[in-house]
Motif scaffolding. Structure first.
Motif, PDB file in Angstrom:
ATOM      1  N   ASP A  44       0.776  -1.260   0.039  1.00 51.26           N
ATOM      2  CA  ASP A  44      -0.043  -0.011   0.112  1.00 51.26           C
ATOM      3  C   ASP A  44       1.154   1.224   0.083  1.00 51.26           C
ATOM      4  O   ASP A  44       0.577   2.254  -0.585  1.00 51.26           O
ATOM      5  CB  ASP A  44      -0.752  -0.197   1.394  1.00 51.26           C
ATOM      6  N   VAL A  45       1.850   1.352   0.801  1.00 54.68           N
ATOM      7  CA  VAL A  45       2.879   2.250   0.741  1.00 54.68           C
ATOM      8  C   VAL A  45       4.505   1.696   0.386  1.00 54.68           C
ATOM      9  O   VAL A  45       4.645   0.882   1.239  1.00 54.68           O
ATOM     10  CB  VAL A  45       2.880   3.149   2.158  1.00 54.68           C
ATOM     11  N   CYS A  46       4.975   2.611  -0.188  1.00 55.56           N
ATOM     12  CA  CYS A  46       6.552   2.349  -0.282  1.00 55.56           C
ATOM     13  C   CYS A  46       7.356   3.128   0.423  1.00 55.56           C
ATOM     14  O   CYS A  46       7.365   4.308   0.408  1.00 55.56           O
ATOM     15  CB  CYS A  46       6.848   2.360  -1.865  1.00 55.56           C
ATOM     16  N   LEU A  47       8.224   2.527   1.219  1.00 54.89           N
ATOM     17  CA  LEU A  47       9.068   3.275   1.716  1.00 54.89           C
ATOM     18  C   LEU A  47      10.499   3.225   0.912  1.00 54.89           C
ATOM     19  O   LEU A  47      11.259   2.297   0.946  1.00 54.89           O
ATOM     20  CB  LEU A  47       9.580   2.859   3.128  1.00 54.89           C
ATOM     21  N   LEU A  48      10.694   4.544   0.336  1.00 56.09           N
ATOM     22  CA  LEU A  48      11.607   4.495  -0.652  1.00 56.09           C
ATOM     23  C   LEU A  48      12.816   5.034   0.181  1.00 56.09           C
ATOM     24  O   LEU A  48      13.041   6.258   0.427  1.00 56.09           O
ATOM     25  CB  LEU A  48      11.448   5.448  -1.991  1.00 56.09           C
ATOM     26  N   LEU A  49      14.088   4.077   0.155  1.00 50.03           N
ATOM     27  CA  LEU A  49      15.319   4.324   1.099  1.00 50.03           C
ATOM     28  C   LEU A  49      16.113   4.596  -0.120  1.00 50.03           C
ATOM     29  O   LEU A  49      16.563   4.060  -1.104  1.00 50.03           O
ATOM     30  CB  LEU A  49      15.566   3.037   1.759  1.00 50.03           C
ATOM     31  N   LEU A  50      16.842   5.973   0.246  1.00 48.90           N
ATOM     32  CA  LEU A  50      18.164   6.154  -0.650  1.00 48.90           C
ATOM     33  C   LEU A  50      19.259   6.598   0.228  1.00 48.90           C
ATOM     34  O   LEU A  50      19.273   6.939   1.542  1.00 48.90           O
ATOM     35  CB  LEU A  50      18.053   7.360  -1.592  1.00 48.90           C
ATOM     36  N   ASP A  51      20.611   6.575  -0.412  1.00 42.77           N
ATOM     37  CA  ASP A  51      21.895   6.840   0.454  1.00 42.77           C
ATOM     38  C   ASP A  51      22.108   8.188   0.446  1.00 42.77           C
ATOM     39  O   ASP A  51      22.238   8.839  -0.711  1.00 42.77           O
ATOM     40  CB  ASP A  51      23.033   5.955   0.061  1.00 42.77           C
ATOM     41  N   ALA A  52      21.930   8.837   1.342  1.00 39.22           N
ATOM     42  CA  ALA A  52      22.182  10.579   1.329  1.00 39.22           C
ATOM     43  C   ALA A  52      23.424  10.864   0.680  1.00 39.22           C
ATOM     44  O   ALA A  52      23.642  11.810   0.019  1.00 39.22           O
ATOM     45  CB  ALA A  52      22.275  10.978   2.827  1.00 39.22           C
ATOM     46  N   ILE A 111       9.875   9.105   1.098  1.00 41.85           N
ATOM     47  CA  ILE A 111      11.212   9.161   0.618  1.00 41.85           C
ATOM     48  C   ILE A 111      11.980   9.113   2.010  1.00 41.85           C
ATOM     49  O   ILE A 111      11.592  10.030   2.974  1.00 41.85           O
ATOM     50  CB  ILE A 111      11.510  10.374  -0.324  1.00 41.85           C
ATOM     51  N   LEU A 112      12.855   8.208   2.205  1.00 41.47           N
ATOM     52  CA  LEU A 112      13.860   8.271   3.508  1.00 41.47           C
ATOM     53  C   LEU A 112      15.182   8.510   3.161  1.00 41.47           C
ATOM     54  O   LEU A 112      15.743   7.589   2.111  1.00 41.47           O
ATOM     55  CB  LEU A 112      13.531   7.146   4.205  1.00 41.47           C
ATOM     56  N   VAL A 113      15.662   9.772   3.259  1.00 43.06           N
ATOM     57  CA  VAL A 113      17.003   9.886   2.920  1.00 43.06           C
ATOM     58  C   VAL A 113      17.811   9.172   4.089  1.00 43.06           C
ATOM     59  O   VAL A 113      18.121   9.829   5.227  1.00 43.06           O
ATOM     60  CB  VAL A 113      17.393  11.450   2.663  1.00 43.06           C
ATOM     61  N   ASN A 114      18.473   8.171   3.865  1.00 48.01           N
ATOM     62  CA  ASN A 114      19.170   7.356   5.176  1.00 48.01           C
ATOM     63  C   ASN A 114      20.730   7.812   4.886  1.00 48.01           C
ATOM     64  O   ASN A 114      21.159   8.579   4.083  1.00 48.01           O
ATOM     65  CB  ASN A 114      19.054   5.890   4.703  1.00 48.01           C
ATOM     66  N   LYS A 115      21.319   7.329   6.085  1.00 49.40           N
ATOM     67  CA  LYS A 115      22.925   7.618   6.374  1.00 49.40           C
ATOM     68  C   LYS A 115      22.879   8.921   6.569  1.00 49.40           C
ATOM     69  O   LYS A 115      24.078   9.440   6.228  1.00 49.40           O
ATOM     70  CB  LYS A 115      23.693   6.832   5.185  1.00 49.40           C
ATOM     71  N   TRP A 116      22.098   9.540   7.124  1.00 54.66           N
ATOM     72  CA  TRP A 116      22.220  11.147   7.444  1.00 54.66           C
ATOM     73  C   TRP A 116      23.116  11.374   8.545  1.00 54.66           C
ATOM     74  O   TRP A 116      23.776  12.433   8.444  1.00 54.66           O
ATOM     75  CB  TRP A 116      20.909  11.757   7.799  1.00 54.66           C
ATOM     76  N   ASP A 117      23.759  10.326   9.077  1.00 56.63           N
ATOM     77  CA  ASP A 117      25.038  10.433   9.987  1.00 56.63           C
ATOM     78  C   ASP A 117      26.293  10.974   9.215  1.00 56.63           C
ATOM     79  O   ASP A 117      27.283  11.359   9.980  1.00 56.63           O
ATOM     80  CB  ASP A 117      24.976   9.137  11.034  1.00 56.63           C
ATOM     81  N   LEU A 118      26.223  10.372   8.033  1.00 55.15           N
ATOM     82  CA  LEU A 118      27.446  10.564   7.220  1.00 55.15           C
ATOM     83  C   LEU A 118      27.653  11.718   6.635  1.00 55.15           C
ATOM     84  O   LEU A 118      28.685  12.142   5.970  1.00 55.15           O
ATOM     85  CB  LEU A 118      27.359   9.746   5.961  1.00 55.15           C
ATOM     86  N   VAL A 119      26.471  12.650   6.595  1.00 57.96           N
ATOM     87  CA  VAL A 119      26.408  14.054   6.088  1.00 57.96           C
ATOM     88  C   VAL A 119      26.912  15.125   7.339  1.00 57.96           C
ATOM     89  O   VAL A 119      26.357  15.159   8.187  1.00 57.96           O
ATOM     90  CB  VAL A 119      25.209  14.372   5.611  1.00 57.96           C
ATOM     91  N   VAL A 168      19.624   4.921  10.073  1.00 57.01           N
ATOM     92  CA  VAL A 168      19.096   3.645  10.406  1.00 57.01           C
ATOM     93  C   VAL A 168      20.526   3.110  11.569  1.00 57.01           C
ATOM     94  O   VAL A 168      20.156   2.612  12.610  1.00 57.01           O
ATOM     95  CB  VAL A 168      19.210   2.490   9.283  1.00 57.01           C
ATOM     96  N   LEU A 169      21.688   3.485  11.231  1.00 56.66           N
ATOM     97  CA  LEU A 169      22.781   3.310  12.104  1.00 56.66           C
ATOM     98  C   LEU A 169      22.594   3.870  13.636  1.00 56.66           C
ATOM     99  O   LEU A 169      22.818   3.241  14.635  1.00 56.66           O
ATOM    100  CB  LEU A 169      23.953   3.798  11.658  1.00 56.66           C
TER     101      LEU A 169
END
Ligand code: GDP
Ligand code: GDP
Length: 434
Positions: free
Chosen positions: A257-265, A289-297, A329-330
């Protein structure tokens, strides 16, 4: 959700010509969104009232002119794994080639329906030449001409006959699919989400094969995660080709029903992420839209988020009313928020606006700014309503529906979104004769 038909075969046999013939026929009728870049290798078609998804596997092989046999093998293997039926296309002009023989060898071993389609049979003389394809050991074949369309009907009659009936699963729990490019952090996200296995409540058997949905109870929400096994089971093939992530996304997206679209920031919202985005949009699924690895930015001023958001919105125009979250996620940053947002989008997608309320809101807006006259004709919209469909679609009844142009429909959609919350949900606007 619909059954999946994959077209395989070596380059230049006419796969994309065939694909386009089937997809265009329909998109001209059904497509309500315009000005959107299309994925030219995946689309929906229907025949005799049966809908199916069609994948041109060859389209995903880069530099397909000098494609390696190995690549073709992988293509076929994946098609075998993911599709409900396979169309194996060969070319009567060139006759049987070594690569055709290799593919046949793979296909003879599968117990899924395989249809051998001898293409470029543009006239009766060529039909005689087709006889040699019995030598592939795949039994009877269909002859067709993708260019002029002859023979395609017979082939499709046979194909839709074997497609499984796929009903919507009986479940009123939200179904979430985690999608994205390889290495975006999908499996890490799912693991963080579900914690240990004790959170698994039940396995619901998929309608066609494998267990597809798994039910979870987390953060006070109950939901099904779609095809988690498929994502967690690391693919045996190297997954860096767009083809693989798309193939794997298709089934998960269709079930959700819903897509969680993950991407690497650190990699950004690139063309391949965009492709998956439109895949979900065209299937009318909710999207977060989930911009992941935000810890690396490192540079995380407020402006960084704004710039990032603006860039994504530019890429997804005109469907920009989509939640964008910056997560890690980390460090488990905003994981809960991600699920909470997905549940909101799920609810938005199920919103049913009462007809009275809808008219009371929209008719004054229309009166204020009616459709511009077209070819000297004036359009009068008299009445509107939400259609009783599983995802939001709206009909506006008027005297001359054919004179309402795309920009005005866009205007109606924008007004609709301003007045009702459809964040993350694709909606369709139709003009109907009254
Ligand atoms: P793909 O690489 O398998 O996707 O093949 P294409 O669809 O790109 O077609 C390769 C070439 O074959 C193009 O020049 C097409 O115009 C041509 N072609 C495709 N179908 C037919 C057909 O039915 N008859 C003839 N004569 N040519 C065709
Ligand atoms: P998948 O291919 O999409 O399932 O991605 P994985 O879950 O296997 O993650 C790919 C890599 O990214 C792994 O090395 C993860 O540890 C790493 N990763 C995932 N999420 C994060 C995150 O939020 N921050 C950082 N720094 N690394 C992450």
């Amino acid at each position: 959700m619909s059954a999946i038909v994959a077209i395989v075969g070596r380059p230049n046999v006419g796969k994309s010509t065939f694909f386009n013939r089937l997809i265009q026929r329909r998109e001209a009728i059904v497509d309500a969104v315009s000005g959107v870049t299309r994925d030219r290798h995946y689309g929906k078609s229907d025949w005799n009232g049966k809908e199916f998804s069609l994948i041109d596997t060859g389209g995903y092989v880069v530099g397909s002119d000098d494609v390696f046999e190995q690549e073709i093998d992988k293509q076929v293997e994946l098609a075998i794994e993911e599709a409900d039926a396979i169309i194996f296309m060969v070319d009567v002009e060139s006759g049987i080639t070594g690569m055709d023989e290799d593919v046949s060898k793979l296909l003879r071993r599968v117990n899924k329906p395989v249809f051998l389609a001898v293409n470029k049979v543009d006239n009766a003389m060529r039909a005689e030449d087709a006889v040699e394809f019995y030598n592939l050991g795949l039994g009877d074949f269909f002859t067709l001409s993708s260019i002029n369309g002859s023979g395609t009907g017979e082939l499709l009659d046979a194909v839709v006959k074997v497609l499984p009936e796929v009903e919507e699963e009986e479940s009123n729990l939200p179904r979430f699919a985690v999608v994205g490019r390889p290495n975006a952090g999908k499996s890490s996200f799912i693991n963080a989400l579900i914690g240990e296995d004790r959170y698994i409540v039940t396995d619901i058997a998929g309608t066609t094969r494998d267990s597809i949905d798994t039910k979870y109870n987390r953060f006070g929400f109950e939901f099904n995660l779609v095809d988690t096994a498929g994502i967690r089971r690391k693919a045996k093939v190297k997954e860096d080709l767009e083809f693989y992530s798309v193939m794997r996304s298709v089934r998960a997206i269709e079930h959700s029903d819903v897509c969680l679209l993950l991407l690497d920031a650190t990699r950004g919202f690139d063309g391949q992420v965009e492709n998956i985005f439109w895949l979900a949009q065209r299937n009318n699924k909710g999207i977060v839209i989930l911009v992941n690895k935000w810890d690396l930015v490192e540079d995380k001023e407020t402006n960084t988020i704004k710039h990032y958001t603006d860039k994504i919105k530019k890429a997804i125009e005109p469907f920009t009313d989509v939640p964008i979250l910056f997560i890690s996620v980390l460090t488990k940053q905003r994981i809960f928020k991600a699920i909470e947002t997905a549940v909101e989008v799920y609810n938005n997608r199920n919103t049913k606006i009462p007809t009275r309320k809808f008219n009371d809101t929209m008719l004054p807006i229309i009166e204020n700014y009616p459709p511009p006259a077209y070819k000297g004709k004036f359009v009068k919209i008299k009445f509107c309503m939400q259609l009783p469909t599983p995802y939001p679609q709206f009909a506006f009844f008027c005297n001359l529906p054919q004179y309402v142009r795309e920009p005005y429909k866009r205007y109606l959609e924008n007004k609709l979104r301003e007045n009702f919350d459809f964040s993350g949900v694709p909606i369709s606007v139709f003009m109907r004769k009254k």
